[in-house]
Design a protein around this motif. Sequence first.
Motif, mmCIF file in Angstrom:
data_model
loop_
_atom_site.group_PDB
_atom_site.id
_atom_site.type_symbol
_atom_site.label_atom_id
_atom_site.label_comp_id
_atom_site.label_asym_id
_atom_site.label_seq_id
_atom_site.Cartn_x
_atom_site.Cartn_y
_atom_site.Cartn_z
ATOM 1 N N MET A 193 -8.946 8.824 -9.005
ATOM 2 C CA MET A 193 -9.410 8.149 -7.810
ATOM 3 C C MET A 193 -8.257 8.056 -6.799
ATOM 4 S SD MET A 193 -11.203 4.456 -7.602
ATOM 5 C CE MET A 193 -11.331 3.604 -6.093
ATOM 6 N N THR A 194 -8.567 8.208 -5.547
ATOM 7 C CA THR A 194 -7.545 8.105 -4.515
ATOM 8 C C THR A 194 -7.272 6.642 -4.193
ATOM 9 O OG1 THR A 194 -9.196 8.224 -2.762
ATOM 10 C CG2 THR A 194 -8.246 10.300 -3.483
ATOM 11 N N TYR A 195 -6.124 6.415 -3.598
ATOM 12 C CA TYR A 195 -5.731 5.064 -3.202
ATOM 13 C C TYR A 195 -6.727 4.516 -2.187
ATOM 14 C CZ TYR A 195 -3.218 1.294 -0.894
ATOM 15 O OH TYR A 195 -2.871 0.083 -0.350
ATOM 16 N N GLN A 196 -7.046 3.240 -2.299
ATOM 17 C CA GLN A 196 -7.880 2.541 -1.331
ATOM 18 C C GLN A 196 -7.120 1.314 -0.846
ATOM 19 O OE1 GLN A 196 -11.754 1.606 -2.826
ATOM 20 N NE2 GLN A 196 -12.212 3.716 -3.379
#
Length: 166
Positions: free
Chosen positions: A1-4
Motif C-alpha cells: 500500500m502507498t503512503y497516505q
Amino acid sequence: MTYQAPIGTGIGHVHLSVADLDRAIAFYEGVLGFHLQARIRNAAAFLGARMPDGNVYHHHIGLNTWQSRGGTPAPPGHTGLYHAAILHPDRKALGVATRRVLEAGIQLSGATDHGISEAVYLDDPDGNGIELYRDRPQADWPRDAAGNLVMDLKPLDVPALLAEAE
C-alpha cells in the motif's frame, strides 16, 4: 500500500510572491476580508481568517516581495500556481464575498458549478488565480453507479448566487 497522509492533514496556508505589498494587502484585507496579523517592513505580510471560535488564525495567506518587488505576473502557458482556493462556509457567505469582489471593480474570470461545489474565479492584483468556493453537503455530492464522485463544469448562475447575499 502507498503512503497516505494522516487524517486531519490539510493545506495550512498559501504563500505568494507579489510585486507591491501594500497593493496585495489592500486586496486580501480590503476586498476578501482577511485580517492582517503581522507585517515585516515592506517585505512580507501574514493574513488570517476568523476561525469558528472567533479567533483569527495566524495566517492563511502569506505575501512577500523578497524576490518579486516590482515584478510582473508569469505569462500564460508557464508553470506555477494555477489558483489558491478559499473555502467559504456556505452559499450566502460565497455570495457576499462575490458581491464584494464585483463592487471592488474586479472582474470574474469564471464561475462554475462543479456539482460538489460552486466556485467563482478571479485574479489578484499580481495575476495569481483565486478561487472563492463553497462545498455542498457531502450527502448531496453527485456519484456514478459505482459510487465515484462525478465532478462537472456547468456554468454557475452568478445572479442567483448574488441574490443569496441579500
